[in-house]
Design an enzyme around this catalytic site. Structure first.
Site, PDB file in Angstrom:
ATOM      1  N   GLN A 141      -3.808   9.666  -8.087  1.00 42.94           N
ATOM      2  CA  GLN A 141      -4.985   8.856  -8.407  1.00 42.94           C
ATOM      3  C   GLN A 141      -4.582   7.389  -8.545  1.00 42.94           C
ATOM      4  OE1 GLN A 141      -7.466  11.058 -11.631  1.00 42.94           O
ATOM      5  NE2 GLN A 141      -5.402  11.887 -11.756  1.00 42.94           N
ATOM      6  N   ASP A 158      -1.197   1.952  -7.422  1.00 41.74           N
ATOM      7  CA  ASP A 158      -0.134   0.961  -7.590  1.00 41.74           C
ATOM      8  C   ASP A 158       0.930   0.971  -6.491  1.00 41.74           C
ATOM      9  OD1 ASP A 158       1.501   3.175  -8.269  1.00 41.74           O
ATOM     10  OD2 ASP A 158       1.132   2.898 -10.414  1.00 41.74           O
ATOM     11  N   HIS A 194      -7.642   7.445  -4.712  1.00 45.50           N
ATOM     12  CA  HIS A 194      -8.452   6.320  -5.176  1.00 45.50           C
ATOM     13  C   HIS A 194      -8.088   5.000  -4.502  1.00 45.50           C
ATOM     14  CE1 HIS A 194      -9.344   8.786  -9.078  1.00 45.50           C
ATOM     15  NE2 HIS A 194     -10.051   9.170  -8.045  1.00 45.50           N
ATOM     16  N   CYS A 245     -13.083  -5.676   3.969  1.00 48.00           N
ATOM     17  CA  CYS A 245     -14.220  -6.582   4.145  1.00 48.00           C
ATOM     18  C   CYS A 245     -15.515  -5.901   3.731  1.00 48.00           C
ATOM     19  CB  CYS A 245     -14.310  -7.035   5.600  1.00 48.00           C
ATOM     20  SG  CYS A 245     -15.712  -8.151   5.847  1.00 48.00           S
ATOM     21  N   CYS A 283     -13.939 -12.562   9.447  1.00 47.27           N
ATOM     22  CA  CYS A 283     -15.341 -12.640   9.895  1.00 47.27           C
ATOM     23  C   CYS A 283     -16.174 -13.528   8.990  1.00 47.27           C
ATOM     24  CB  CYS A 283     -15.957 -11.233   9.986  1.00 47.27           C
ATOM     25  SG  CYS A 283     -16.543 -10.573   8.395  1.00 47.27           S
TER      26      CYS A 283
END
Ligand code: NAD
Length: 243
Positions: free
Chosen positions: A104, A107, A122, A130, A153
């Protein structure tokens, strides 16, 4: 009632004899690397409210505030090194043909320790995505500046993590469920087992007949449900359990 020592020996035997082992980790495995967990005494949520920072609504309301918090977490993680718990799992992986690491954590410490292909339930704090075109890029700078960062963009980028109320990446979840269902042993390390669907993997494994082993510094809602619950720091217990 067996003491930790006896329990540990029993659990070590289950792991030694198994070919297919799955491991589910949470913030606790990185605590000894100096990265705050979410729900302990010194956890991040003592100073910040999750609902202010880790939700799509919070980001829509105040993207800069959310990004400042992620910048702070990125700088803490950038200074951290994997610990003996992460390393013990790397060594375990090398002895098991059917090994799956499910985390989960965002890091990146499992990969830095040398784990081959951890399933990131996660997401990853070093990925920026984006908000318009969806393109994801890796960016390892500890402090992003200016905030919020902007995609090629022209639209704002967001952290490449899964926030409360969002779905898990479908393919990652499918692989995690499959690993939990086929494992002979599921080792659950340093998670409060409160965040779903991740915590549901424990039941998936149990229903499929796996032995379940918890390693946690404190009691959790699943401590009474697993086959063996070992109390202590993962950086101390895992190297002994897996040696
Ligand atoms: P959590 O904060 O809810 O629970 C941490 C658990 O770790 C607690 O049960 C605690 O008793 C245990 N723990 C603390 N120190 C330990 C140690 N040294 N050894 C063993 N156990 C220890 O974290 P969670 O269950 O992972 O769930 C919350 C969410 O937090 C996840 O979605 C995760 O993405 C996110 N998160 C990630 C990080 C990270 O990437 N390092 C840090 C904080 C939160």
């Amino acid at each position: 009632m067996m003491e930790n020592g006896g329990l540990q020996q029993t659990a070590a035997g289950w792991i030694r004899r198994a070919t297919r082992v799955a491991v589910l980790t949470g913030a606790g495995i990185s605590a000894e690397s100096g990265i705050p967990t979410f729900r302990d005494n010194n956890g991040l949520w003592r100073n910040f409210r999750a609902e202010d920072l880790a939700t799509p609504q919070a980001f829509a309301r105040d993207p800069r505030l959310v990004w400042e918090w992620y910048n702070w977490r990125r700088s803490l993680i950038a200074q951290a090194e994997p610990n003996a718990g992460h390393q013990a799992l790397v060594a375990l992986e090398q002895t098991k043909p059917g090994f799956t690491l499910i985390t989960q954590n965002v890091d990146g410490l499992h990969a830095r320790a040398g784990s081959r292909d951890p399933l990131l339930l996660h997401g990853d704090i070093w990925t920026l995505r984006c908000t318009r075109c969806g393109v994801a890029v890796e960016d390892h700078r500890a402090n992003l500046d200016p905030l919020p960062p902007v995609c090629g963009c022209g639209a704002m980028q967001r952290p490449g993590v899964v926030w409360f109320g969002e779905s898990l990446p479908a393919e990652v979840w499918r692989k995690a469920e499959q690993a939990a269902r086929s494992a002979e042993v599921l080792l659950v390390v340093g998670t409060s087992a409160l965040v779903y669907p991740a915590a549901g993997l424990i039941q998936v494994a149990q229903q499929a007949g796996a032995k379940t082993i918890e390693v946690n510094a404190a009691e959790t809602p699943v401590s009474g449900q697993v086959d063996c619950s070992l109390r202590g720091r993962s950086g101390e217990i895992l190297p002994r359990l897996l040696e």
